[in-house]
Design an enzyme around this catalytic site. Structure first.
Site, mmCIF file in Angstrom:
data_model
loop_
_atom_site.group_PDB
_atom_site.id
_atom_site.type_symbol
_atom_site.label_atom_id
_atom_site.label_comp_id
_atom_site.label_asym_id
_atom_site.label_seq_id
_atom_site.Cartn_x
_atom_site.Cartn_y
_atom_site.Cartn_z
ATOM 1 N N GLN A 9 0.832 -1.207 0.000
ATOM 2 C CA GLN A 9 0.000 0.000 0.000
ATOM 3 C C GLN A 9 0.865 1.254 0.000
ATOM 4 O OE1 GLN A 9 -3.608 -0.708 2.880
ATOM 5 N NE2 GLN A 9 -1.842 -1.814 3.678
ATOM 6 N N ASN A 10 2.182 1.088 0.093
ATOM 7 C CA ASN A 10 3.089 2.222 0.204
ATOM 8 C C ASN A 10 3.407 2.813 -1.162
ATOM 9 O OD1 ASN A 10 3.152 1.610 2.926
ATOM 10 N ND2 ASN A 10 5.038 0.420 2.775
ATOM 11 N N HIS A 70 -1.282 1.601 -4.504
ATOM 12 C CA HIS A 70 -1.527 3.044 -4.497
ATOM 13 C C HIS A 70 -0.513 3.816 -5.327
ATOM 14 C CE1 HIS A 70 -3.709 2.322 -0.408
ATOM 15 N NE2 HIS A 70 -4.409 1.915 -1.447
ATOM 16 N N CYS A 122 1.512 3.107 -24.388
ATOM 17 C CA CYS A 122 2.128 1.788 -24.605
ATOM 18 C C CYS A 122 2.344 1.008 -23.318
ATOM 19 C CB CYS A 122 3.458 1.939 -25.357
ATOM 20 S SG CYS A 122 4.770 2.718 -24.392
ATOM 21 N N CYS A 141 6.443 5.926 -30.063
ATOM 22 C CA CYS A 141 5.396 6.279 -29.103
ATOM 23 C C CYS A 141 5.458 7.770 -28.814
ATOM 24 C CB CYS A 141 5.535 5.460 -27.811
ATOM 25 S SG CYS A 141 4.191 5.778 -26.629
ATOM 26 N N SER A 179 -2.409 -1.007 9.363
ATOM 27 C CA SER A 179 -3.572 -0.951 10.245
ATOM 28 C C SER A 179 -4.798 -1.562 9.586
ATOM 29 C CB SER A 179 -3.862 0.505 10.644
ATOM 30 O OG SER A 179 -4.150 1.281 9.487
ATOM 31 N N VAL A 216 8.193 -4.571 13.411
ATOM 32 C CA VAL A 216 8.245 -5.441 12.242
ATOM 33 C C VAL A 216 9.668 -5.933 11.984
ATOM 34 C CG1 VAL A 216 7.860 -5.578 9.752
ATOM 35 C CG2 VAL A 216 6.226 -4.360 11.198
#
Length: 540
Positions: free
Chosen positions: A187-188, A207, A218, A245, A284, A326
């Site tokens: 999610q970071n 995210h 492309c 491109c 969380s 952690v």
């Protein structure tokens, strides 16, 4: 936020924060005598609502060039760029720590679960990056917590672009290399999983990534060494370099109203459904639908383990809940599995471009020397502070110090001269090494061919990593690309240089006198509800 609320806000008192003056300017300075304003009247400002006070708004200049803001880490800059939302979910959550003997038992249990796992998926949040110097959002000292309490935000210890992966990031790399870890969901937006070495095809950055640009035409992705200036999937100032491109690139970081991209959410869902173990680290679990992804393993008989200092809404669904740091938990798991945590070696690239042309009378050579980013001549080199230039014939040519970007110098020499140009590249704050010395031969030769030297780039990069680890230091450099253009005659040499090194050692020691479990953690070096089709919301 609905349109009427965005465009017409009824207030009785206003305040504008001017970063350049580092002061607050009241509404009287604007000579507004009515009880409402419209955002179109202030296109250079964004508003922030002060918690529990519908009558007070703070405006921050979008064009502010305050040096303090430039050095902020991700959570500070990212939070400021997000659109205003009143409800960001529960913040200021209390932290809990398992007793040492309980923690050790849970670590050993987790290690056994990982050892037996056939399809391990790891789901990460801001808590795995706090040890990298990046603040979280909801903890006691989180960005949104401090904002709600009206307290000063934490100061950055180093620029965001110099943040390095933590022990946890690198442990996940080792688990992936060993074939144990099958997929990472993050999610970071700090991009540290990608920098640590997790393969892109085994990573979903739900995210987005503050250092990633993407071509909407492309699909090509560009990982930068500088933070992309926008969020919200907006166009940036650069274009796709893919042949045929050339489309305008966009940032990849989502704003509240942006839907999760299928490219990220689809593989994340697939691997969660396949997982027999989902390990949630430092999150969380409040932002949906992201926070519901781990639950998808349950239908197939999978298990969930949550490692977080705060309680989460998904704790009751988990098989094991670990309240501990952690890094400490992951270090213990790696120790139990008898696996080493690999070092992190940061390698940065830059190019030296030497352009030459004959003068009108054919007697002299006018040449230009430029030290530039590999991401384009207009891009900044955030890791270089200055460049000292000297010459082998130092009695004839004056030395120069290039201390402002773009790093550029011009000289004129006679046609038959040959000499060496010496460079001392001085690195900016956040780099472990002070400088690197390089040299480049100068000799004018008329050429009608364009060519490039064939260099095994990956072999050079791996050699630099090996040398840095062997020598326990950084500053090593090597050439990874060399190309020449005939008209105008120019030569570009791309250098790779080791700017940071971090090694990790974890040793489980005996219980201390107070009963706490000690770990030796060493590092060398300086070291949201979101739907697939709708808006991201938070859950209290």
């Amino acid at each position: 936020m609905n349109q009427s609320y965005r465009n017409r806000v009824q207030v009785l008192y206003y305040m504008i924060y001017d970063c350049e003056l580092d002061t607050h300017i009241t509404i009287q300075s604007l000579k507004l005598k009515r009880s409402y304003i419209t955002t179109s009247e202030f296109p250079d400002y964004i508003f922030r609502k002060k918690e529990r006070s519908p009558l007070l708004f703070i405006y921050t200049s979008r064009r502010c060039s305050c040096p303090k803001e430039k050095t902020n880490l991700m959570s500070l800059g990212y939070a400021e760029k997000l659109s205003f939302i009143e409800d960001v979910g529960q913040v200021g959550m209390a932290e809990f720590f398992d007793p040492s003997h309980v923690l050790q038992c849970k670590i050993e249990e987790l290690a056994k679960m990982i050892q037996k796992s056939k399809h391990l998926v790891v789901f990460t949040g801001a808590g795995i990056s706090t040890s990298c110097g990046i603040p979280d959002f909801r903890g006691p000292k989180g960005i949104w917590t401090l904002q709600r309490e009206g307290k000063d935000l934490p100061k950055a210890s180093l620029p965001f672009h110099r943040a390095m992966p933590s022990m946890t990031h690198m442990a996940l790399v080792e688990l992936e290399r060993a074939g144990i870890l099958k997929f990472v969901i993050s999610q970071n937006v700090d991009g540290l999983h990608l920098r640590s070495g997790i393969p892109r095809e085994k990573l979903s950055e739900l995210h987005g990534d503050s250092f990633m640009e993407m071509c909407p035409s492309c699909g090509a992705e560009y990982l930068r060494d500088f933070e992309v200036e926008t969020i919200g999937l907006k166009e940036t100032s650069r274009r796709c370099s893919t042949e045929k491109c050339g489309a305008k690139l966009k940032d990849t970081v989502l704003d509240w109203e942006d839907a999760l991209p299928p490219k990220e959410i689809d593989p994340a869902e697939k691997h969660c459904k396949m997982a027999d173990l989902v390990l949630c680290l430092g999150t969380s679990l409040q932002i949906t639908p992201a926070c519901n992804l781990p639950l998808k393993c349950l239908r197939g008989g999978g298990k969930i383990v949550i490692v977080n200092l705060q309680k989460t809404p998904k704790d009751k669904k988990a098989n094991v809940v670990i309240h501990g740091l952690v890094d400490k938990v992951v270090a213990g798991v790696m120790e139990s599995l008898n696996m080493k945590i690999p070092p992190y070696v940061r390698i940065d690239l830059f190019q030296i471009i030497l352009t030459q042309s004959l003068s009108g009378d054919q007697r002299y050579i006018n040449w230009t020397l430029r030290v530039a980013s590999v991401h384009g001549l207009a891009s900044q080199l955030p890791f270089i502070k200055s460049i000292e230039v000297s010459f082998s014939d130092n009695h004839k040519y004056k030395d120069a110090v290039l201390d402002k970007q773009p790093f550029l110098m011009k000289r004129r020499t006679t046609r038959n001269e040959a000499f060496d140009i010496f460079f001392r590249v001085n690195y900016s704050d956040g780099c472990d090494c002070v400088s690197t010395q390089l040299s480049l031969p100068f000799e004018f030769k008329a050429s009608t061919e364009e060519h490039g030297e064939i260099i095994d780039k990956e072999a050079v990069l791996q050699s630099l990593r090996d040398k840095a680890v062997e020598e326990s230091g950084c500053g090593q450099s090597g050439v990874v690309e060399r190309r020449a253009v005939s008209e105008p005659r120019s030569e570009a040499v791309v250098y790779a240089t080791v700017t940071s090194l971090r090694t990790f050692h974890c040793e489980q020691s005996l219980l201390a006198a107070n009963g706490d479990l000690k770990w030796k953690l060493e590092g060398s070096g300086t070291s949201r509800k979101r739907s697939r089709t709708g808006k991201r919301k938070s859950k209290t």
